[in-house]
Design a protein around this motif. Sequence first.
Motif, PDB file in Angstrom:
ATOM      1  N   UNK A 136       0.861  -1.186   0.000  1.00 15.07           N
ATOM      2  CA  UNK A 136       0.000   0.000   0.000  1.00 15.07           C
ATOM      3  C   UNK A 136       0.894   1.231   0.000  1.00 15.07           C
ATOM      4  N   UNK A 137       0.325   2.325  -0.402  1.00 20.19           N
ATOM      5  CA  UNK A 137       1.052   3.570  -0.566  1.00 20.19           C
ATOM      6  C   UNK A 137       1.851   3.939   0.687  1.00 20.19           C
ATOM      7  N   UNK A 138       3.167   4.088   0.502  1.00 22.97           N
ATOM      8  CA  UNK A 138       4.034   4.559   1.568  1.00 22.97           C
ATOM      9  C   UNK A 138       4.467   3.541   2.592  1.00 22.97           C
ATOM     10  N   UNK A 139       4.096   2.265   2.405  1.00 24.56           N
ATOM     11  CA  UNK A 139       4.379   1.242   3.419  1.00 24.56           C
ATOM     12  C   UNK A 139       5.327   0.140   2.941  1.00 24.56           C
ATOM     13  N   UNK A 140       5.844   0.241   1.710  1.00 23.86           N
ATOM     14  CA  UNK A 140       6.728  -0.790   1.203  1.00 23.86           C
ATOM     15  C   UNK A 140       5.972  -1.943   0.571  1.00 23.86           C
ATOM     16  N   UNK A 141       6.718  -2.841  -0.061  1.00 27.35           N
ATOM     17  CA  UNK A 141       6.132  -3.999  -0.751  1.00 27.35           C
ATOM     18  C   UNK A 141       6.602  -5.281  -0.081  1.00 27.35           C
ATOM     19  N   UNK A 142       5.728  -6.287  -0.141  1.00 27.97           N
ATOM     20  CA  UNK A 142       6.001  -7.525   0.583  1.00 27.97           C
ATOM     21  C   UNK A 142       5.592  -8.759  -0.220  1.00 27.97           C
ATOM     22  N   UNK A 143       6.324  -9.836   0.009  1.00 28.75           N
ATOM     23  CA  UNK A 143       5.922 -11.184  -0.377  1.00 28.75           C
ATOM     24  C   UNK A 143       5.631 -11.906   0.928  1.00 28.75           C
ATOM     25  N   UNK A 144       4.380 -12.172   1.195  1.00 29.10           N
ATOM     26  CA  UNK A 144       3.958 -12.643   2.508  1.00 29.10           C
ATOM     27  C   UNK A 144       4.376 -11.596   3.546  1.00 29.10           C
ATOM     28  N   UNK A 145       5.271 -11.928   4.457  1.00 30.09           N
ATOM     29  CA  UNK A 145       5.714 -10.953   5.467  1.00 30.09           C
ATOM     30  C   UNK A 145       7.125 -10.420   5.198  1.00 30.09           C
ATOM     31  N   UNK A 146       7.703 -10.812   4.068  1.00 32.67           N
ATOM     32  CA  UNK A 146       9.079 -10.434   3.756  1.00 32.67           C
ATOM     33  C   UNK A 146       9.124  -9.236   2.819  1.00 32.67           C
ATOM     34  N   UNK A 147       9.833  -8.163   3.171  1.00 32.32           N
ATOM     35  CA  UNK A 147       9.953  -7.009   2.266  1.00 32.32           C
ATOM     36  C   UNK A 147      10.646  -7.406   0.968  1.00 32.32           C
ATOM     37  N   UNK A 223      -3.098  -3.649  -9.449  1.00 28.80           N
ATOM     38  CA  UNK A 223      -2.626  -4.223  -8.188  1.00 28.80           C
ATOM     39  C   UNK A 223      -1.106  -4.399  -8.195  1.00 28.80           C
ATOM     40  N   UNK A 224      -0.587  -5.025  -9.243  1.00 30.48           N
ATOM     41  CA  UNK A 224       0.855  -5.275  -9.312  1.00 30.48           C
ATOM     42  C   UNK A 224       1.648  -3.984  -9.470  1.00 30.48           C
ATOM     43  N   UNK A 225       1.052  -2.984 -10.139  1.00 29.41           N
ATOM     44  CA  UNK A 225       1.729  -1.691 -10.290  1.00 29.41           C
ATOM     45  C   UNK A 225       1.978  -1.051  -8.930  1.00 29.41           C
ATOM     46  N   UNK A 226       0.986  -1.103  -8.047  1.00 30.84           N
ATOM     47  CA  UNK A 226       1.161  -0.557  -6.703  1.00 30.84           C
ATOM     48  C   UNK A 226       2.295  -1.265  -5.971  1.00 30.84           C
ATOM     49  N   UNK A 227       2.393  -2.572  -6.161  1.00 32.33           N
ATOM     50  CA  UNK A 227       3.452  -3.355  -5.515  1.00 32.33           C
ATOM     51  C   UNK A 227       4.818  -2.980  -6.072  1.00 32.33           C
ATOM     52  N   UNK A 228       4.916  -2.866  -7.395  1.00 39.00           N
ATOM     53  CA  UNK A 228       6.200  -2.512  -8.012  1.00 39.00           C
ATOM     54  C   UNK A 228       6.670  -1.132  -7.573  1.00 39.00           C
ATOM     55  N   UNK A 229       5.762  -0.174  -7.539  1.00 32.14           N
ATOM     56  CA  UNK A 229       6.139   1.179  -7.127  1.00 32.14           C
ATOM     57  C   UNK A 229       6.696   1.187  -5.703  1.00 32.14           C
ATOM     58  N   UNK A 230       6.058   0.448  -4.812  1.00 29.90           N
ATOM     59  CA  UNK A 230       6.518   0.399  -3.425  1.00 29.90           C
ATOM     60  C   UNK A 230       7.812  -0.406  -3.274  1.00 29.90           C
ATOM     61  N   UNK A 231       8.121  -1.241  -4.263  1.00 27.49           N
ATOM     62  CA  UNK A 231       9.377  -2.010  -4.248  1.00 27.49           C
ATOM     63  C   UNK A 231      10.527  -1.222  -4.866  1.00 27.49           C
ATOM     64  N   UNK A 232      10.255   0.011  -5.307  1.00 28.62           N
ATOM     65  CA  UNK A 232      11.314   0.859  -5.857  1.00 28.62           C
ATOM     66  C   UNK A 232      11.414   0.853  -7.359  1.00 28.62           C
TER      67      UNK A 232
END
Length: 271
Positions: A136-147, A223-232
């Motif tokens: 989610x916006x501003x909180x980083x990206x995760x796979x399960x609980x792993x950044x 959905x995946x775009x939000x994840x990629x953005x938060x992953x840098x």
Amino acid sequence: MSYQNEIKIRYQHFLNFAPTISEFLKKTHEREDLQISFKGNIESDLVTIADKGSEELIVSEIRKAFPNDHILGEEGSNYEGNSQFKWIIDPLDGTVNYSHRIPLYCCCIGLEDLENRSAVMGIVPMPALGHVYHAMLGEGAFKDKTPIKVTQTKEIKKALLCTGFPYDREEKIEQLMFNLKKFILRSRGVRRTGSAGLDICWVAEGKFDAFWEEDLKPWDMTAAAAILQEAGGKLSTFANNTFHPYVTSLIASNGVLHEKMVETLQEYLDI
């Protein structure tokens, strides 16, 4: 309630609901009859009982928990709300894989901020692989609980790329093959999984360095775009225009490779 909390309450709700979606898709995948049909006259554009059932499950939960939100679903679930948020849903991304019993498929649950057409949240369960990618916006990206973070690969020749092909590929075969040839010759390799949502998440995780495809739909990307953005990572059109959920071409990269991806994809237009 603050803007960030508005997003977070939706994010946490559907993280908690993700196991229900995954269990439905896994259980349905075991059925002998997936009730496969075609959308229009395109035999590669399939729909199954899982697509429809998954969308009904997700939409029902949204309507119950967030009745004022807008909804756009691939299988036709469209609701006009009065909030600033729109849920954009692909209930089963990778339907051809799913119908052939290949475990590379996912469900894409994205949230758009309508005021600036931005992807602010994404949850992507991959049931057969046993993981949920989310951000989610501003909180980083995760796979399960792993950044997770994108790679720092700077050169195309050291990059592993991925792509997909549109349903109207017969009309664009020359351009598709031109771009594919260029990237095959210049990169470490090119893969095609058959699921854009999965591909973009794997760029976010660093399995791939970049992805390109055109004629995607909002539910394929949000959905995946939000994840990629938060992953840098970085997203744009082939022409390097700013990403929003309704663009018709997409480059999703680790960021440092982005300009080189744009330059390569522009070559076809220059011949």
